[in-house]
Design a protein around this motif. Structure first.
Motif, mmCIF file in Angstrom:
data_model
loop_
_atom_site.group_PDB
_atom_site.id
_atom_site.type_symbol
_atom_site.label_atom_id
_atom_site.label_comp_id
_atom_site.label_asym_id
_atom_site.label_seq_id
_atom_site.Cartn_x
_atom_site.Cartn_y
_atom_site.Cartn_z
ATOM 1 N N GLU A 87 2.684 5.806 2.317
ATOM 2 C CA GLU A 87 1.805 5.511 1.194
ATOM 3 C C GLU A 87 0.505 6.261 1.351
ATOM 4 N N TYR A 88 0.046 6.860 0.264
ATOM 5 C CA TYR A 88 -1.242 7.557 0.278
ATOM 6 C C TYR A 88 -2.140 6.922 -0.774
ATOM 7 N N ASP A 89 -3.457 7.162 -0.637
ATOM 8 C CA ASP A 89 -4.393 6.640 -1.639
ATOM 9 C C ASP A 89 -4.175 7.362 -2.958
ATOM 10 N N LYS A 110 -2.230 2.704 -4.501
ATOM 11 C CA LYS A 110 -1.458 3.504 -3.551
ATOM 12 C C LYS A 110 -0.327 4.173 -4.298
#
Lengths: 287, 61
Positions: free
Chosen positions: A113-115, A126
């Motif tokens: 998961e990335y911002d 996310k």
């Protein structure tokens, strides 16, 4: 001719020479004495044991990396080193066509998961990772990294091969160079381990590679030295992703420039031939 | 035949441009072939089959 040199120098010159010699001698003794007053204990162990030169398959002007080894090395990085070390400069997309297919790299990125952009109310969101995202490190910041490693900072590994004397040879020697016991008489600071290749001998990273720690997809036996070789090859690629292309361009540049050089030598000879061979004759006017 | 190419400047320039283009394409292709043959077994497209099923299409190197 011999007369003048055989003649004795004047008394004044003799005195000047003696004074110069005495001054130089005294000066040198003083410098040597001063030097002997301090002792630098820069022993071989403080520099770190020099690693042997290993026969990397990418050694040599026209040799590429072994990409199967890069792939296995990435697996070692991911399953072992990534617990402590980041690899900030490598994005998932960099692996495509080097050690993984695009769909494999995409799948690995999507597991994380990335911002994302915040939503309309400003709440953070996310999103799954994509190829353009960089491989995330294990710690959010340096303080957390130090706190997790008894105060020592595990360096980012992206450029480590370029950042250490000995490069690949050093890394391989370091990873495989932990003896069972430190030599008699060696006192280590708390939380450190003995490794003769690390300058000073006391390193905060313990031995991390042990036989059969990972299971390779291609069936290669995962011995300690095999894993060390593979992860080092992988890290060398990470530090020099342009390596294979660079060597190909080097070959092209060598061929072009050396042919142009030979051509220029030939042109020079061609142009100068008549000039160098001509005979200039002067016929004195007859009276 | 050669002098015909040098006579007109426009032709001369065009010859050099096409010549350079053709040469670099040929030179690059030949050297890439040698380089990939020299490093056979180490390159990704040689070892890909050991790890991934299927030949892989254009989009999925």
């Amino acid at each position: 001719m011999f007369k003048s040199s055989a003649r004795l120098a004047s008394p004044w010159a003799q005195r000047a020479m003696a004074t110069t010699a005495a001054t130089v001698g005294l000066g040198a003794s003083y410098v040597l004495y001063q030097d002997s007053m301090t002792a630098n204990a820069m022993t071989a162990s403080e520099h770190g044991l020099h690693p042997p030169a290993y026969g990397w398959s990418h050694n040599g002007m026209f040799e590429t990396f072994d990409h199967a080894s890069i792939r296995r090395g990435f697996q070692v990085y991911r399953e072992v080193c990534a617990a402590c070390h980041s690899l900030d400069r490598i994005a998932w997309r960099n692996l495509v066509g080097v050690s993984h297919t695009a769909s494999e790299a995409k799948a690995m990125a999507e597991e994380l998961e990335y911002d994302d952009e915040p939503d309309d109310e400003g709440n953070p969101r996310k999103r799954p990772g994509k190829l353009a995202d960089y491989i995330p490190g294990p710690y959010p910041n340096e303080q957390a990294a130090r706190a997790g490693n008894q105060g020592a900072l595990p360096p980012d590994l992206s450029l480590i091969v370029k950042a250490r004397h000995g490069g690949c040879d050093y890394l391989f020697a370091l990873l495989t160079g932990y003896p069972e016991e430190p030599p008699a008489g060696v006192v280590l600071p708390p939380g450190s381990n003995y490794n003769p290749y690390f300058p000073g001998g006391a390193i905060a990273m313990g031995r991390v590679l042990f036989d059969d720690l990972v299971e390779y997809e291609d069936g290669t036996p995962a011995t300690t030295s095999q894993m060390a070789k593979d992860v080092t090859t992988f890290l060398n690629w990470a530090a020099e992703p342009e390596h294979d292309d660079r060597k190909k361009w080097g070959l092209k540049a060598l061929i072009i420039t050396s042919s142009l050089f030979l051509l220029s030598v030939w042109v020079k000879k061609f142009k100068w031939q008549p000039i160098k061979n001509r005979k200039i004759v002067w016929n004195p006017p007859r009276k | 035949m050669f002098s015909a190419l040098i006579k007109r400047n426009s032709l001369y320039v065009a010859t050099i441009f096409t010549g350079a283009f053709a040469f670099q394409a040929f030179f690059d292709a030949t050297l890439t072939k040698w380089y990939e043959n020299h490093n056979k077994g180490k390159l990704w497209h040689d070892v890909r089959g050991k790890f991934v099923e299927g030949a892989g299409d254009e989009d999925d190197e």
